[in-house]
Design an enzyme around this catalytic site. Structure first.
Site, PDB file in Angstrom:
ATOM      1  N   ASP A 172      -4.181 -15.569   1.060  1.00 34.25           N
ATOM      2  CA  ASP A 172      -4.134 -15.661   3.168  1.00 34.25           C
ATOM      3  C   ASP A 172      -5.562 -15.826   3.123  1.00 34.25           C
ATOM      4  O   ASP A 172      -5.756 -16.750   4.450  1.00 34.25           O
ATOM      5  CB  ASP A 172      -3.477 -14.407   3.267  1.00 34.25           C
ATOM      6  CG  ASP A 172      -5.197 -13.274   3.068  1.00 34.25           C
ATOM      7  OD1 ASP A 172      -5.734 -13.435   2.661  1.00 34.25           O
ATOM      8  OD2 ASP A 172      -4.657 -11.957   3.810  1.00 34.25           O
ATOM      9  N   TYR A 263     -15.261 -16.992   0.260  1.00 34.38           N
ATOM     10  CA  TYR A 263     -16.126 -16.298  -1.191  1.00 34.38           C
ATOM     11  C   TYR A 263     -16.914 -17.383  -1.886  1.00 34.38           C
ATOM     12  O   TYR A 263     -17.248 -16.930  -2.824  1.00 34.38           O
ATOM     13  CB  TYR A 263     -14.648 -16.169  -1.213  1.00 34.38           C
ATOM     14  CG  TYR A 263     -13.883 -15.076  -1.106  1.00 34.38           C
ATOM     15  CD1 TYR A 263     -14.108 -13.774  -1.447  1.00 34.38           C
ATOM     16  CD2 TYR A 263     -12.653 -15.560  -0.748  1.00 34.38           C
ATOM     17  CE1 TYR A 263     -13.380 -12.301  -0.940  1.00 34.38           C
ATOM     18  CE2 TYR A 263     -11.826 -14.205   0.318  1.00 34.38           C
ATOM     19  CZ  TYR A 263     -12.724 -13.191   0.047  1.00 34.38           C
ATOM     20  OH  TYR A 263     -11.919 -11.669   0.547  1.00 34.38           O
TER      21      TYR A 263
HETATM   22  P1  NAD Z   1      -3.989  -0.294  -1.051  1.00 33.91           P
HETATM   23  O1  NAD Z   1      -4.796   1.467  -1.572  1.00 33.91           O
HETATM   24  O2  NAD Z   1      -4.455   0.425   0.888  1.00 33.91           O
HETATM   25  O3  NAD Z   1      -2.915  -0.578  -1.277  1.00 33.91           O
HETATM   26  C1  NAD Z   1      -2.068  -0.302  -2.392  1.00 33.91           C
HETATM   27  C2  NAD Z   1      -0.843   0.550  -2.994  1.00 33.91           C
HETATM   28  O4  NAD Z   1      -0.577   0.328  -4.264  1.00 33.91           O
HETATM   29  C3  NAD Z   1      -1.062   1.936  -2.576  1.00 33.91           C
HETATM   30  O5  NAD Z   1      -0.175   1.876  -1.603  1.00 33.91           O
HETATM   31  C4  NAD Z   1      -1.380   2.115  -4.413  1.00 33.91           C
HETATM   32  O6  NAD Z   1      -0.629   3.818  -4.449  1.00 33.91           O
HETATM   33  C5  NAD Z   1       0.225   1.116  -4.913  1.00 33.91           C
HETATM   34  N1  NAD Z   1       0.335   1.150  -6.144  1.00 33.91           N
HETATM   35  C6  NAD Z   1      -1.293   0.345  -6.617  1.00 33.91           C
HETATM   36  N2  NAD Z   1      -0.930   0.503  -8.130  1.00 33.91           N
HETATM   37  C7  NAD Z   1       1.089   0.724  -8.396  1.00 33.91           C
HETATM   38  C8  NAD Z   1       1.495   0.169  -9.010  1.00 33.91           C
HETATM   39  N3  NAD Z   1       1.612  -0.179 -10.666  1.00 33.91           N
HETATM   40  N4  NAD Z   1       2.781  -0.448  -8.804  1.00 33.91           N
HETATM   41  C9  NAD Z   1       3.221  -0.127  -7.335  1.00 33.91           C
HETATM   42  N5  NAD Z   1       2.179   0.312  -6.480  1.00 33.91           N
HETATM   43  C10 NAD Z   1       1.047   0.220  -6.957  1.00 33.91           C
HETATM   44  O7  NAD Z   1      -4.939  -1.703  -1.166  1.00 33.91           O
HETATM   45  P2  NAD Z   1      -5.499  -2.990   0.282  1.00 33.91           P
HETATM   46  O8  NAD Z   1      -5.659  -2.607   0.617  1.00 33.91           O
HETATM   47  O9  NAD Z   1      -4.098  -2.655   1.059  1.00 33.91           O
HETATM   48  O10 NAD Z   1      -4.633  -3.507  -0.716  1.00 33.91           O
HETATM   49  C11 NAD Z   1      -3.086  -3.795  -1.755  1.00 33.91           C
HETATM   50  C12 NAD Z   1      -3.810  -5.167  -2.382  1.00 33.91           C
HETATM   51  O11 NAD Z   1      -3.491  -6.118  -1.518  1.00 33.91           O
HETATM   52  C13 NAD Z   1      -5.088  -5.654  -3.257  1.00 33.91           C
HETATM   53  O12 NAD Z   1      -4.924  -5.639  -4.677  1.00 33.91           O
HETATM   54  C14 NAD Z   1      -5.539  -6.457  -2.437  1.00 33.91           C
HETATM   55  O13 NAD Z   1      -6.804  -6.960  -2.564  1.00 33.91           O
HETATM   56  C15 NAD Z   1      -4.642  -7.213  -2.121  1.00 33.91           C
HETATM   57  N6  NAD Z   1      -4.600  -8.811  -0.960  1.00 33.91           N
HETATM   58  C16 NAD Z   1      -4.876  -9.720  -1.431  1.00 33.91           C
HETATM   59  C17 NAD Z   1      -4.998 -10.767   0.102  1.00 33.91           C
HETATM   60  C18 NAD Z   1      -4.785 -11.961  -0.990  1.00 33.91           C
HETATM   61  O14 NAD Z   1      -5.293 -13.040  -0.194  1.00 33.91           O
HETATM   62  N7  NAD Z   1      -4.187 -12.239  -2.654  1.00 33.91           N
HETATM   63  C19 NAD Z   1      -5.454 -10.379   1.091  1.00 33.91           C
HETATM   64  C20 NAD Z   1      -5.265  -9.099   0.898  1.00 33.91           C
HETATM   65  C21 NAD Z   1      -4.859  -7.881   0.187  1.00 33.91           C
HETATM   66  C1  G6P Z   2      -9.069 -11.438   2.577  1.00 35.27           C
HETATM   67  C2  G6P Z   2      -8.873 -12.356   0.781  1.00 35.27           C
HETATM   68  C3  G6P Z   2      -8.187 -10.683   0.143  1.00 35.27           C
HETATM   69  C4  G6P Z   2      -8.866  -9.500   0.885  1.00 35.27           C
HETATM   70  C5  G6P Z   2      -9.038 -10.098   2.150  1.00 35.27           C
HETATM   71  C6  G6P Z   2      -9.151  -7.913   2.255  1.00 35.27           C
HETATM   72  O1  G6P Z   2      -7.837 -11.569   3.123  1.00 35.27           O
HETATM   73  O2  G6P Z   2      -7.951 -13.201   0.893  1.00 35.27           O
HETATM   74  O3  G6P Z   2      -7.821 -11.895  -0.794  1.00 35.27           O
HETATM   75  O4  G6P Z   2      -8.120  -8.510  -0.480  1.00 35.27           O
HETATM   76  O5  G6P Z   2      -9.138 -10.743   2.774  1.00 35.27           O
HETATM   77  O6  G6P Z   2     -10.820  -8.331   2.396  1.00 35.27           O
HETATM   78  P1  G6P Z   2     -11.384  -6.779   2.524  1.00 35.27           P
HETATM   79  O7  G6P Z   2     -12.686  -6.200   1.884  1.00 35.27           O
HETATM   80  O8  G6P Z   2     -11.285  -7.157   3.731  1.00 35.27           O
HETATM   81  O9  G6P Z   2     -10.505  -4.841   1.565  1.00 35.27           O
HETATM   82 MN    MN Z   3      -7.193 -13.320  -0.841  1.00 32.19          MN
END
Ligand code: NAD
Ligand code: G6P
Ligand code: MN
Length: 441
Positions: A172, A263
């Site tokens: 995102d 980043y």
């Molecule tokens: P979080 O720990 O709050 O949530 C992750 C959830 O995944 C937890 O509830 C956990 O129990 C669950 N989980 C762990 N292993 C699992 C598995 N094998 N199968 C199913 N569920 C599982 O973390 P968060 O901060 O909410 O972030 C979630 C993910 O989204 C992270 O990988 C984060 O980096 C990613 N994220 C990516 C972007 C992006 O731009 N690509 C943006 C925001 C968040």
């Molecule tokens: C951005 C990035 C994600 C990252 C998120 C949250 O949206 O694209 O990849 O996971 O920020 O970062 P934070 O440090 O707030 O958990």
């Molecule tokens: Mn990202």
């Protein structure tokens, strides 16, 4: 009457799930659902968000067939789209990813440097298992993945499932940046047609056209260099994110060609970033005390009160909106433009064909049709090739169980560079991750 879709959210207990649920409610006319399942491996964590979701849908989406489960067999039956956002090892391990490198004088960050390496080595196995679970019962489902570090996850899934054309890794951050540009220019983000190249969390906008064909990039660069830069949702952001956006103006002064992804500053100004990081209170601590606490408290309170009205659970609209809009564009063959992660195959002409690059693409029923950018200049090519080699060696280290390749990977990472330092960080991360990583020999 449009077709109605069946969706599974993997990582139902994610801090981002409530925002995603709201985005689905907002779009129930344009992207109608028949079934929504939340899946997580942590029942207790997911139940808090799941009970909130049940109440939200009673209020806003009464005909939706909703459930939550920890049973993969049940979750992935009859699914059109999988929205995936899991975090293997949770915040507890994110904290270690950040603090262990910092204790050795190296930047610790969720997706950059050795922190991203450690997280990648944890995510790969669970993401492979997820794809296998989905494919067992829904071979045609689209898997839209946010799970980080997206660059490494994307490369690992490309290697493991080379013929699977329905896995799409997304981030995102480009859309966060586009929304921030829109706010600065006082324009609608949907008017923009961006040109972008790089790897995930490692890319640049080279043009930003409006509907009249005017490239807004020169004007934007001038505004940011003079006035600085803030996220579109600055009012909701923690201080560390505001600083991160502010540094974009520094990057522009040093490298004025293109508009950089935020980043990149970790790689361009590691000394500065290191000086801003507190080894005793990292971003993981800030998130646990902030976003995570807030989301779970708000969901619990709403359930107790028997109403979700006024519950503020969305911390970033762009995140939920993007994944739903991506699904909608695929489902209805809308060919809308998004910045997504795809296999290079000549898109960036002077980079390795097999690299997973991040570029603009239209999305439709046949998946992404990406836009090529031709050859890129030497500075950007050099930066990307070093990062690509680090990422590729990371996935090879995982698949081969190779300590040697892991050491090469970290040595090539711009946040490490010194091979002796790389070995120290690697050994400490191996110890901390022994429940998660394959054995490295
Ligand atoms: P979080 O720990 O709050 O949530 C992750 C959830 O995944 C937890 O509830 C956990 O129990 C669950 N989980 C762990 N292993 C699992 C598995 N094998 N199968 C199913 N569920 C599982 O973390 P968060 O901060 O909410 O972030 C979630 C993910 O989204 C992270 O990988 C984060 O980096 C990613 N994220 C990516 C972007 C992006 O731009 N690509 C943006 C925001 C968040
Ligand atoms: C951005 C990035 C994600 C990252 C998120 C949250 O949206 O694209 O990849 O996971 O920020 O970062 P934070 O440090 O707030 O958990
Ligand atoms: Mn990202």
């Amino acid at each position: 009457m449009s077709k109605k879709y069946s969706i599974v959210i993997v990582g139902g207990g994610s801090t981002w799930t409530p925002g995603l649920l709201k985005a689905l409610c907002k779009r129930q006319e344009s992207f109608p659902l028949r079934r929504l399942v939340m899946y997580d491996i942590n029942a207790g964590r997911q139940a808090v968000i799941g009970d909130f979701a049940r109440l939200l849908f009673q209020e806003e989406y009464p005909e939706l067939d909703f459930s939550y489960t920890t049973d993969a067999g049940q979750a992935f039956n009859d699914v059109d789209f999988v929205f995936c956002q899991m975090r293997t090892g949770g915040y507890e391990m994110r904290e270690k990813d950040e603090k262990i490198p910092l204790s050795l004088g190296v930047i610790g960050q969720e997706t950059c440097g050795p922190g991203g390496f450690a997280y990648g080595m944890r995510s790969i196995g669970d993401m492979i298992e997820l794809v296998e679970n989905v494919r067992r019962s829904s071979p045609e489902a689209w898997i839209l993945n946010y799970t980080n570090p997206a660059a490494i996850v994307a490369d690992a899934l490309r290697f493991k499932f080379p013929d699977d054309k329905r896995i799409l890794n997304i981030c995102d951050q480009p859309v966060n940046l586009l929304r921030s540009y829109a706010r600065l220019l006082n324009r609608d983000v949907n008017e923009f047609e961006p040109v972008y190249f790089g790897l995930n969390h490692f890319g640049w906008f080279t043009h930003l056209y409006d509907k009249a064909g005017v490239d807004l990039l020169p004007q934007l660069k001038a505004i940011i260099s003079q006035q600085g830069f803030k996220p579109a949702d600055a009012e909701q952001r923690d201080a560390s994110w505001l600083d991160t956006y502010a540094v974009v103006a520094d990057m522009l002064r040093d490298f004025p060609d293109y508009l950089p992804n935020t980043y990149l500053q970790y790689y361009l100004y590691p000394d500065y970033k290191l000086s801003k990081l507190d080894p005793h209170f990292t971003r993981a601590n800030e998130v646990m005390a902030g976003r995570e606490k807030r989301v779970f408290e708000t969901c619990r309170e709403a359930v107790q009160a028997g109403s979700t009205k006024g519950a503020s659970v969305v911390h970033n609209d762009a995140h939920g909106d993007m994944i739903v809009e991506v699904a909608e564009s695929i489902a209805y063959n809308q060919q809308r433009i998004f910045v997504v992660i795809v296999e290079n195959n000549g898109l960036v002409n002077n980079l390795d064909d097999s690299a997973m690059v991040e570029v603009a693409a239209t999305l439709g029923i046949n998946g992404p049709r990406p836009f090529g950018v031709g050859n890129i200049p030497v500075f950007y090519k050099g930066m990307i090739e070093q990062q690509f080699a680090y990422e590729r060696l990371t996935i090879e280290a995982w698949f081969e169980g190779s300590y040697h390749k892991a050491l090469q990977a970290l040595t090539l990472n711009r946040l490490v560079v010194d091979a002796k330092k790389a070995r120290k960080v690697l050994d400490a991360l191996i110890e901390a991750n022994k429940d998660y990583w394959p054995t490295l020999k």
